[in-house]
Motif scaffolding. Structure first.
Motif, short mmCIF file in Angstrom:
data_model
loop_
_atom_site.label_atom_id
_atom_site.label_comp_id
_atom_site.label_asym_id
_atom_site.label_seq_id
_atom_site.Cartn_x
_atom_site.Cartn_y
_atom_site.Cartn_z
N GLU A 104 1.78 -2.33 8.56
CA GLU A 104 0.29 -2.05 8.81
C GLU A 104 0.24 -0.40 8.12
OE1 GLU A 104 -3.14 -0.07 11.16
OE2 GLU A 104 -1.25 0.61 10.99
N GLU A 105 -1.03 -0.16 7.84
CA GLU A 105 -1.16 1.05 6.84
C GLU A 105 -0.52 2.45 7.36
OE1 GLU A 105 -5.20 1.95 5.86
OE2 GLU A 105 -5.85 2.59 7.72
N GLY A 106 -0.68 2.48 8.85
CA GLY A 106 -0.49 3.71 9.40
C GLY A 106 0.99 3.65 9.41
N LEU A 107 1.72 2.65 9.29
CA LEU A 107 3.48 2.82 9.25
C LEU A 107 3.95 2.52 7.97
CD1 LEU A 107 3.74 0.06 11.93
CD2 LEU A 107 4.40 2.43 12.18
N LEU A 108 2.90 2.25 6.97
CA LEU A 108 3.37 2.16 5.67
C LEU A 108 3.90 3.55 5.16
CD1 LEU A 108 3.45 0.15 3.11
CD2 LEU A 108 1.22 1.58 2.41
N VAL A 109 3.24 4.61 5.38
CA VAL A 109 3.61 5.91 4.99
C VAL A 109 5.20 6.04 5.45
CG1 VAL A 109 1.48 7.28 4.84
CG2 VAL A 109 2.44 6.98 7.05
N GLU A 110 5.68 5.61 6.69
CA GLU A 110 6.83 5.84 6.83
C GLU A 110 8.04 5.18 6.04
OE1 GLU A 110 8.28 6.57 11.10
OE2 GLU A 110 6.16 6.91 11.72
N TYR A 111 7.63 3.84 6.02
CA TYR A 111 8.64 3.06 5.12
C TYR A 111 8.52 3.66 3.68
CZ TYR A 111 8.44 -0.11 9.11
OH TYR A 111 8.62 -0.49 10.42
N LYS A 112 7.22 4.19 3.09
CA LYS A 112 7.23 4.60 1.90
C LYS A 112 8.17 5.95 1.53
CE LYS A 112 3.14 6.11 0.50
NZ LYS A 112 1.72 6.21 -0.06
N ALA A 113 8.53 6.49 2.55
CA ALA A 113 9.37 7.54 2.66
C ALA A 113 10.93 7.32 2.36
CB ALA A 113 9.29 8.63 3.88
N ASN A 114 11.13 6.08 2.41
CA ASN A 114 12.60 5.36 2.22
C ASN A 114 12.27 4.07 1.53
OD1 ASN A 114 14.32 7.40 3.92
ND2 ASN A 114 12.79 6.39 5.48
N PRO A 115 11.88 4.19 0.07
CA PRO A 115 11.22 3.11 -0.47
C PRO A 115 12.69 2.19 -0.96
CG PRO A 115 11.19 4.97 -1.87
CD PRO A 115 11.53 5.40 -0.55
N GLN A 116 13.97 2.54 -0.71
CA GLN A 116 14.89 1.97 -1.08
C GLN A 116 15.18 0.49 -0.29
OE1 GLN A 116 15.14 4.74 0.62
NE2 GLN A 116 16.69 4.28 2.47
N ASN A 117 14.60 0.49 0.70
CA ASN A 117 14.39 -0.73 1.69
C ASN A 117 13.67 -1.82 1.04
OD1 ASN A 117 16.16 0.58 3.80
ND2 ASN A 117 14.38 1.65 4.56
N GLN A 125 -2.28 3.26 -1.82
CA GLN A 125 -1.95 3.27 -0.70
C GLN A 125 -0.19 2.92 -0.59
OE1 GLN A 125 -4.11 1.78 2.41
NE2 GLN A 125 -4.37 3.48 3.60
N ALA A 126 -0.07 1.81 -1.43
CA ALA A 126 1.38 1.35 -1.34
C ALA A 126 2.22 1.89 -2.34
CB ALA A 126 1.26 -0.25 -1.32
N LEU A 127 1.69 2.85 -3.13
CA LEU A 127 2.63 3.53 -4.27
C LEU A 127 3.21 4.72 -3.67
CD1 LEU A 127 0.47 3.68 -7.49
CD2 LEU A 127 2.55 2.48 -7.19
N TYR A 159 -6.33 9.31 4.58
CA TYR A 159 -4.79 9.63 4.25
C TYR A 159 -4.06 9.83 5.53
CZ TYR A 159 -0.75 11.81 2.36
OH TYR A 159 0.59 12.15 2.29
N MET A 160 -2.89 9.25 5.56
CA MET A 160 -2.17 9.27 6.58
C MET A 160 -0.69 9.94 6.11
SD MET A 160 -2.97 5.92 8.50
CE MET A 160 -4.77 5.38 8.84
N GLY A 161 -0.22 11.00 6.98
CA GLY A 161 0.77 11.63 6.70
C GLY A 161 2.10 10.90 7.28
N PRO A 162 3.41 11.70 7.16
CA PRO A 162 4.59 11.08 7.42
C PRO A 162 4.86 10.52 8.78
CG PRO A 162 4.88 13.33 6.89
CD PRO A 162 3.34 12.94 6.51
N LYS A 163 4.61 11.54 9.67
CA LYS A 163 4.63 10.86 11.18
C LYS A 163 3.32 10.39 11.73
CE LYS A 163 9.07 11.85 12.05
NZ LYS A 163 9.87 10.87 12.91
#
Lengths: 434, 338
Positions: A98-111, A134-136, A391-395
């Motif tokens: 979901e887009e609100g969670l994407l920001v957190e996963y994006k912070a650790n893209p190695q997964n 958003q997904a970049l 725009y959605m931030g890290p947390k």
């Protein structure tokens, strides 16, 4: 007891212990060579992919698709996905985010697999620009996921309850009842005065999320975090404005206080205990699922008060731990293609993020039988291309949870609006720091 | 029923001569000496793998800033613990846990004791009754919690409907702190009372009948017999039940978690009305914070709390029962005559 049997016993014990330990240690890994490949797709809510899977499997006889988690709520889904990613094992080959969670996963893209390494760049034209961006990752070098849907907004209402309250029931007339949220409140007060035995809206949180994303989208384009990732809950006028509007709605006694996604909420759908609910496109599938076939034709869709807005929307990603990355990427590309998005829209209502799909007559001219043949294509798709994303931030998820909870305490009469605002700001700061 | 941990093995091997034994005996002596360790090894191996290792690893994690998804986990020492001790939400969850624990365990054990003494009488279809009390324990916790969650619903719940019939206003069971404790305790009691009753019953069966007979001859009432004979003799069993209930009660998770539905049920209500320590641990380690280090610190403090409460329980129970020696009950005459 003689010596021999005892020694044999010891041997048995030793063998048993080692056997236990070794079986606990290793799981069976299926070999990737030969035979059909099984792809697992992890989803939440109603993504509407069943028919698409059939079609894909028919065209790719070497691929078998298994979907997990349909209908599950996001709060149950996201911790599981995170655990799988952290453990390096267990996640599906394709996972919905979901887009609100994407920001957190994006912070650790190695997964995740970098889709740009697998020819995703040429698909850029298939997505609304902001959805693609958003997904970049921040440096623009990795693409985490491919966009599925966006959450164009509307207001769903029960025309039978409106008729009972002596209000207009035709969707165009209903839309004219509430160009602004103040008009929505005025209509709600009329509804309340008619004593139908139902509340005007389900609860405070859905409407708050709708309003805050709308006001933020129409203002500077961010709500809890600014684009430099500073927490601005207390200083962003868009958040405060949305808060005040919600408090006005609650103050007028229009809420049924059925906590969103709770069992009581589902019961209230079934028993027709509220007349309106803010509905992003993906919500139509949820309403149909909760209210059930008996309410078919009693629901309808009107314009959302205020001016447009976007809530929600998801992405499909391929975790690096997938053993069939190449096949999974192909499947994700298919499901997010124009064709895939049209199919999902027709099945469960999530609004395409693909401009070609939005223009396609199958979407633009579509109607929804459950919602009294409402022209959902016109209502949702028309505004989708001009949607202003937030725009959605890290947390984001943690902060949103705190603000939502504060709204709920006012809804349930546990806190005054001013106390709750203090709670919201303080708890959001605390959550952001964790 | 009493378990004496320091008791000698039932058979003491005979003294051996100090002379060096013939060679063929040496192997069998080694076998005799060491194979018992091998027999009990499976438990300790399993405990090591599934008990001690996770415990130690959790402690290691709690010393780090451990974002669940990140690749790097910087060492922070005791910072998670100092932050946690100053965290009002943590203490709120401790109070909730202890409150629910007391509200559920005390009536539960008393009811179990009472139920066991009823089941210990001459009844028709005794086995059926005894099995019936265990039925709630067999049902799945999650199912029980969902059903109770619906029963205790604010608007469509049966409990509020019944209260309404007798003219009591609807109670918001899920967002009233004390009411939610009561509802969750009811769930726990429903499930575990029968289980404890059966354990007490087993212990009661081991109480010699002649104690009751001579007490009855001396004119002791049923209640007096219960408090003066049954309860003192059951003390070791009661201590066992209390410790097991303490561990279970302080780790309460499924019931309060499933009691709440909707968005973010892990908070146990909008103002954390019934959020237990395990729920707070989950909230921090997993959604929405994903802070594994902080969650692990909660886990360790929970461990410490369970140890403390269990110790307090044992001390109180020892005091209650007087000495640890044989119960102060009148001995049957034939024994006294010696």
């Amino acid at each position: 007891m003689g010596v021999f049997p005892r020694r044999r016993l010891a041997a048995v014990a030793l063998v048993a212990a080692t056997a236990l330990l070794t079986t606990a240690g290793c799981g069976g890994d299926e070999s990737a060579e030969g035979g059909p490949v099984t792809l697992t797709v992890d989803v939440f809510g109603q993504m509407g992919y069943q028919e698409l899977y059939q079609e894909y499997m028919a065209a790719h006889p070497d691929v078998k698709i298994v979907e997990r988690g349909t209908g599950g709520n996001l709060d149950e889904y996201s911790p599981k996905l995170t655990q799988w990613l952290a453990a390096g094992k267990g996640a599906g080959d394709v996972v919905a985010i979901e887009e609100g969670l994407l920001v957190e996963y994006k912070a650790n893209p190695q997964n995740f697999v970098n889709l740009l390494d697998h020819g995703a760049a040429e698909l850029k034209g298939n997505f609304l620009d902001w959805k693609w961006n958003q997904a970049l990752t921040a440096d623009g070098k990795q693409l985490i996921g491919l966009g599925t849907d966006v959450g164009g907004m509307a207001m769903c209402y029960r025309s039978d309850l409106f008729a009972k309250a002596g209000l207009p029931t035709q969707r165009d007339e209903v839309s004219k009842l509430w160009p602004t949220w103040q008009d929505y409140i005025a209509t709600g007060e009329k509804f309340k005065a008619a004593n139908t035995g139902a509340a005007f809206l389900d609860s405070a949180t859905n409407i708050f999320n709708t309003i805050v994303l709308q006001t933020a989208g129409n203002a500077q384009g961010y709500h809890y975090y600014d684009t430099a990732n500073n927490l601005v809950v207390d200083s962003n006028p868009a958040v405060r404005q949305a808060w005040d509007t919600t408090m006005d709605i609650l103050d007028s006694g229009l809420s049924g206080k059925y906590g969103s996604w709770s069992e009581e909420w589902v019961s209230a759908f079934k028993q027709a205990k509220f007349a309106t609910i803010a509905c992003p496109a993906w919500m139509t599938g949820t309403i149909e699922g909760n209210a059930g076939p008996a309410a078919k034709g009693k629901w309808d869709i009107a314009q959302v008060p205020g001016n447009g807005g976007n809530w929600g929307g998801s992405f499909l990603a391929v975790p690096k731990q997938s053993k069939h990355q190449a096949e999974a990427i192909e499947l994700a590309k298919f499901l997010t293609s124009a064709k895939g998005q049209i199919g999902a829209f027709k099945a469960k209502g999530p609004l395409p993020s693909n401009p070609q799909a939005l223009d396609d007559p199958a979407v633009a001219d579509s109607t929804n039988a459950y919602f009294s043949d409402a022209p959902v294509g016109k209502i949702f798709a028309a505004g989708a291309k001009s949607l202003k994303p937030v725009y959605m931030g890290p947390k984001n998820q943690a902060v949103r949870t705190e603000v939502e909870n504060a709204v709920r305490t006012v809804d349930l009469g546990q806190r005054s609006p001013e106390q709750a605002w203090t709670d919201a700001v303080n708890n959001a700061k605390k959550a952001a720091a964790k | 029923m009493a378990v004496q941990l320091d008791a000698l093995p039932p058979v003491t091997p005979a003294e051996r001569s100090t002379a060096r034994p013939p060679r063929r005996y040496r192997l069998s002596r080694l076998d005799e000496k060491y194979s018992p360790y091998l027999y009990i090894a499976p438990f300790f191996l399993l405990f090591g793998v599934f008990g001690a290792y996770p415990l130690a690893y959790t402690f290691w994690v709690s010393l780090h800033d451990w974002d669940l998804l990140a690749a790097e986990h910087p060492f922070v020492g005791g910072e998670n613990y100092t932050r946690l001790l100053a965290d009002p939400d943590f203490w709120h969850s401790v109070v909730n846990t202890l409150g629910i624990f007391v509200l559920s365990t005390v009536p539960q054990l008393l009811a179990a004791l009472w139920l066991a003494s009823l089941l210990n009488r001459r009844l028709r279809a005794r086995t059926t009754w005894r099995m019936a009390v265990l039925v709630p324990n067999v049902t799945s916790t999650a199912a029980v919690a969902i059903v109770f969650g619906v029963l205790f619903g604010r608007q469509f719940g049966m409990i509020n409907w019944l209260l309404d019939l007798v003219g009591v206003d609807a109670i918001d069971w899920k967002s009233n702190r004390f009411a939610s404790w009561v509802a969750i305790s009811a769930m726990v009691d429903w499930r575990w009372t029968g289980y404890n009753a059966l354990i007490f019953l087993a212990a009661m069966q081991a109480v010699p009948r002649d104690l009751y007979e001579s007490a009855a001859i001396d004119g002791a009432s049923r209640a007096r017999q219960f408090w003066k004979i049954t309860v003192p003799l059951l003390k070791p069993t009661i201590i066992f039940a209390v410790i097991v209930s303490t561990i279970g009660g302080l780790q309460l998770f499924t019931e309060p978690r499933m009691f709440h539905s909707g968005t973010n049920p892990i908070r146990g209500g909008p103002l954390r009305e019934s959020q237990t320590m395990t729920m707070y641990m989950f909230e921090n380690a997993f959604a929405p914070h994903y802070n594994f280090g902080y969650g692990s610190a909660v886990a360790w403090l929970l461990f410490a709390l369970i140890a403390i409460v269990a110790a307090i329980n044992v001390v109180i129970l020892r005091r209650l029962g007087g000495t640890d020696g044989p119960p102060r009950v009148r001995r049957p005459r034939k024994e006294r005559a010696r």
